[in-house]
Design a protein around this motif. Sequence first.
Motif, PDB file in Angstrom:
ATOM      1  N   PRO A 100       0.828  -1.136  -0.043  1.00  0.00           N
ATOM      2  CA  PRO A 100       0.217  -0.344   0.010  1.00  0.00           C
ATOM      3  C   PRO A 100       0.791   1.297  -0.089  1.00  0.00           C
ATOM      4  O   PRO A 100       1.759   1.311   0.689  1.00  0.00           O
ATOM      5  CB  PRO A 100      -0.907  -0.297   1.179  1.00  0.00           C
ATOM      6  N   LEU A 101       0.382   2.286  -0.878  1.00  0.00           N
ATOM      7  CA  LEU A 101       1.251   3.467  -0.881  1.00  0.00           C
ATOM      8  C   LEU A 101       0.399   4.519  -0.263  1.00  0.00           C
ATOM      9  O   LEU A 101       1.003   5.510   0.357  1.00  0.00           O
ATOM     10  CB  LEU A 101       1.381   3.975  -2.350  1.00  0.00           C
ATOM     11  N   GLY A 102      -0.959   4.558  -0.156  1.00  0.00           N
ATOM     12  CA  GLY A 102      -1.652   5.749   0.513  1.00  0.00           C
ATOM     13  C   GLY A 102      -3.091   5.778  -0.573  1.00  0.00           C
ATOM     14  O   GLY A 102      -3.253   4.963  -1.447  1.00  0.00           O
ATOM     15  N   ASN A 103      -3.591   6.971  -0.334  1.00  0.00           N
ATOM     16  CA  ASN A 103      -4.941   7.372  -1.030  1.00  0.00           C
ATOM     17  C   ASN A 103      -4.762   8.551  -1.800  1.00  0.00           C
ATOM     18  O   ASN A 103      -3.939   9.333  -1.516  1.00  0.00           O
ATOM     19  CB  ASN A 103      -6.118   7.416   0.199  1.00  0.00           C
ATOM     20  N   ALA A 104      -5.321   8.121  -3.168  1.00  0.00           N
ATOM     21  CA  ALA A 104      -5.247   9.451  -3.930  1.00  0.00           C
ATOM     22  C   ALA A 104      -6.699   9.933  -4.338  1.00  0.00           C
ATOM     23  O   ALA A 104      -7.508   9.144  -4.264  1.00  0.00           O
ATOM     24  CB  ALA A 104      -4.610   8.996  -5.278  1.00  0.00           C
ATOM     25  N   HIS A 105      -6.782  11.389  -4.571  1.00  0.00           N
ATOM     26  CA  HIS A 105      -8.019  11.843  -4.765  1.00  0.00           C
ATOM     27  C   HIS A 105      -7.947  12.474  -6.217  1.00  0.00           C
ATOM     28  O   HIS A 105      -8.960  13.130  -6.671  1.00  0.00           O
ATOM     29  CB  HIS A 105      -8.144  12.957  -3.709  1.00  0.00           C
ATOM     30  N   SER A 106      -7.010  12.360  -6.826  1.00  0.00           N
ATOM     31  CA  SER A 106      -6.973  12.697  -8.280  1.00  0.00           C
ATOM     32  C   SER A 106      -5.640  12.288  -9.012  1.00  0.00           C
ATOM     33  O   SER A 106      -4.876  11.682  -8.414  1.00  0.00           O
ATOM     34  CB  SER A 106      -6.615  14.398  -8.233  1.00  0.00           C
ATOM     35  N   ASP A 107      -5.593  12.385 -10.412  1.00  0.00           N
ATOM     36  CA  ASP A 107      -4.625  11.808 -11.118  1.00  0.00           C
ATOM     37  C   ASP A 107      -3.337  12.413 -10.691  1.00  0.00           C
ATOM     38  O   ASP A 107      -2.137  11.953 -10.606  1.00  0.00           O
ATOM     39  CB  ASP A 107      -4.669  12.311 -12.512  1.00  0.00           C
ATOM     40  N   ARG A 108      -3.219  13.814 -10.391  1.00  0.00           N
ATOM     41  CA  ARG A 108      -2.234  14.248  -9.739  1.00  0.00           C
ATOM     42  C   ARG A 108      -1.657  13.928  -8.461  1.00  0.00           C
ATOM     43  O   ARG A 108      -0.470  13.582  -8.484  1.00  0.00           O
ATOM     44  CB  ARG A 108      -2.497  15.777  -9.791  1.00  0.00           C
ATOM     45  N   GLU A 109      -2.623  13.669  -7.722  1.00  0.00           N
ATOM     46  CA  GLU A 109      -2.144  12.886  -6.070  1.00  0.00           C
ATOM     47  C   GLU A 109      -1.440  11.485  -6.600  1.00  0.00           C
ATOM     48  O   GLU A 109      -0.740  11.106  -5.855  1.00  0.00           O
ATOM     49  CB  GLU A 109      -3.087  12.946  -5.300  1.00  0.00           C
ATOM     50  N   LEU A 110      -2.054  11.068  -7.481  1.00  0.00           N
ATOM     51  CA  LEU A 110      -1.766   9.451  -7.912  1.00  0.00           C
ATOM     52  C   LEU A 110      -0.444   9.557  -8.482  1.00  0.00           C
ATOM     53  O   LEU A 110       0.634   8.748  -7.854  1.00  0.00           O
ATOM     54  CB  LEU A 110      -2.651   8.855  -8.966  1.00  0.00           C
ATOM     55  N   VAL A 111      -0.039  10.442  -9.365  1.00  0.00           N
ATOM     56  CA  VAL A 111       1.462  10.580  -9.801  1.00  0.00           C
ATOM     57  C   VAL A 111       2.323  10.977  -8.640  1.00  0.00           C
ATOM     58  O   VAL A 111       3.426  10.288  -8.745  1.00  0.00           O
ATOM     59  CB  VAL A 111       1.404  11.543 -10.883  1.00  0.00           C
ATOM     60  N   GLU A 112       1.968  11.762  -7.910  1.00  0.00           N
ATOM     61  CA  GLU A 112       2.972  12.059  -6.836  1.00  0.00           C
ATOM     62  C   GLU A 112       3.215  11.059  -5.872  1.00  0.00           C
ATOM     63  O   GLU A 112       4.474  10.564  -5.556  1.00  0.00           O
ATOM     64  CB  GLU A 112       2.407  13.344  -5.767  1.00  0.00           C
ATOM     65  N   LEU A 113       2.128   9.933  -5.616  1.00  0.00           N
ATOM     66  CA  LEU A 113       2.402   8.775  -4.699  1.00  0.00           C
ATOM     67  C   LEU A 113       3.435   7.916  -5.343  1.00  0.00           C
ATOM     68  O   LEU A 113       4.380   7.501  -4.891  1.00  0.00           O
ATOM     69  CB  LEU A 113       1.116   8.021  -4.575  1.00  0.00           C
ATOM     70  N   LEU A 114       3.251   7.797  -6.694  1.00  0.00           N
ATOM     71  CA  LEU A 114       3.987   6.870  -7.785  1.00  0.00           C
ATOM     72  C   LEU A 114       5.534   7.317  -7.675  1.00  0.00           C
ATOM     73  O   LEU A 114       6.297   6.655  -7.506  1.00  0.00           O
ATOM     74  CB  LEU A 114       3.467   6.683  -8.773  1.00  0.00           C
TER      75      LEU A 114
ATOM     76  N   ALA B  68       8.464   9.239 -16.620  1.00  0.00           N
ATOM     77  CA  ALA B  68       8.564   8.711 -17.729  1.00  0.00           C
ATOM     78  C   ALA B  68       7.800   7.158 -17.680  1.00  0.00           C
ATOM     79  O   ALA B  68       7.552   6.540 -18.770  1.00  0.00           O
ATOM     80  CB  ALA B  68      10.129   8.259 -18.281  1.00  0.00           C
ATOM     81  N   ASP B  69       7.921   6.391 -16.521  1.00  0.00           N
ATOM     82  CA  ASP B  69       7.379   5.259 -16.314  1.00  0.00           C
ATOM     83  C   ASP B  69       6.011   5.407 -16.050  1.00  0.00           C
ATOM     84  O   ASP B  69       5.255   4.266 -15.921  1.00  0.00           O
ATOM     85  CB  ASP B  69       8.113   4.529 -15.167  1.00  0.00           C
ATOM     86  N   ILE B  70       5.451   6.389 -15.669  1.00  0.00           N
ATOM     87  CA  ILE B  70       3.951   6.501 -15.158  1.00  0.00           C
ATOM     88  C   ILE B  70       2.969   6.883 -16.563  1.00  0.00           C
ATOM     89  O   ILE B  70       3.025   7.890 -17.038  1.00  0.00           O
ATOM     90  CB  ILE B  70       3.772   7.688 -14.209  1.00  0.00           C
ATOM     91  N   ALA B  71       2.227   5.855 -16.823  1.00  0.00           N
ATOM     92  CA  ALA B  71       1.203   5.899 -17.882  1.00  0.00           C
ATOM     93  C   ALA B  71      -0.003   5.571 -17.340  1.00  0.00           C
ATOM     94  O   ALA B  71      -0.389   4.253 -17.380  1.00  0.00           O
ATOM     95  CB  ALA B  71       1.654   5.229 -19.104  1.00  0.00           C
ATOM     96  N   LEU B  72      -0.766   6.393 -16.562  1.00  0.00           N
ATOM     97  CA  LEU B  72      -1.869   6.089 -16.212  1.00  0.00           C
ATOM     98  C   LEU B  72      -2.867   5.281 -17.011  1.00  0.00           C
ATOM     99  O   LEU B  72      -3.919   4.670 -16.482  1.00  0.00           O
ATOM    100  CB  LEU B  72      -2.831   7.227 -15.570  1.00  0.00           C
ATOM    101  N   ASP B  73      -2.957   5.324 -18.225  1.00  0.00           N
ATOM    102  CA  ASP B  73      -3.967   4.862 -19.158  1.00  0.00           C
ATOM    103  C   ASP B  73      -3.373   3.394 -19.719  1.00  0.00           C
ATOM    104  O   ASP B  73      -3.987   2.832 -20.683  1.00  0.00           O
ATOM    105  CB  ASP B  73      -4.267   5.636 -20.199  1.00  0.00           C
TER     106      ASP B  73
END
Length: 74
Positions: free
Chosen positions: A26-40, A48-53
């Motif tokens: 577990p990393l935590g909770n995200a409330h938006s794409d931006r928060e998800l990218v920050e967690l990652l 460059a490794d983060i492709a949410l789609d």
Amino acid sequence: MAWQTPIVVHPPEARDGRPVSVRGAPLGNAHSDRELVELLRAAGLDEADIALDDPHLVEWRGAGPHQWQPAADG
């Protein structure tokens, strides 16, 4: 062992966004794409490794991609 996506975005929770895990941790909770990218990024993934789609990288469970709130009842 079956192959699994390394990043899982779990179903949205009422007020806590969506829990996120990487390779089962577990990393935590995200409330938006931006928060998800920050967690990652904090977990060591390069931007460059983060492709949410990319379904080979990210599995969106319980709701569609980029949906951060639970579906409305009714």
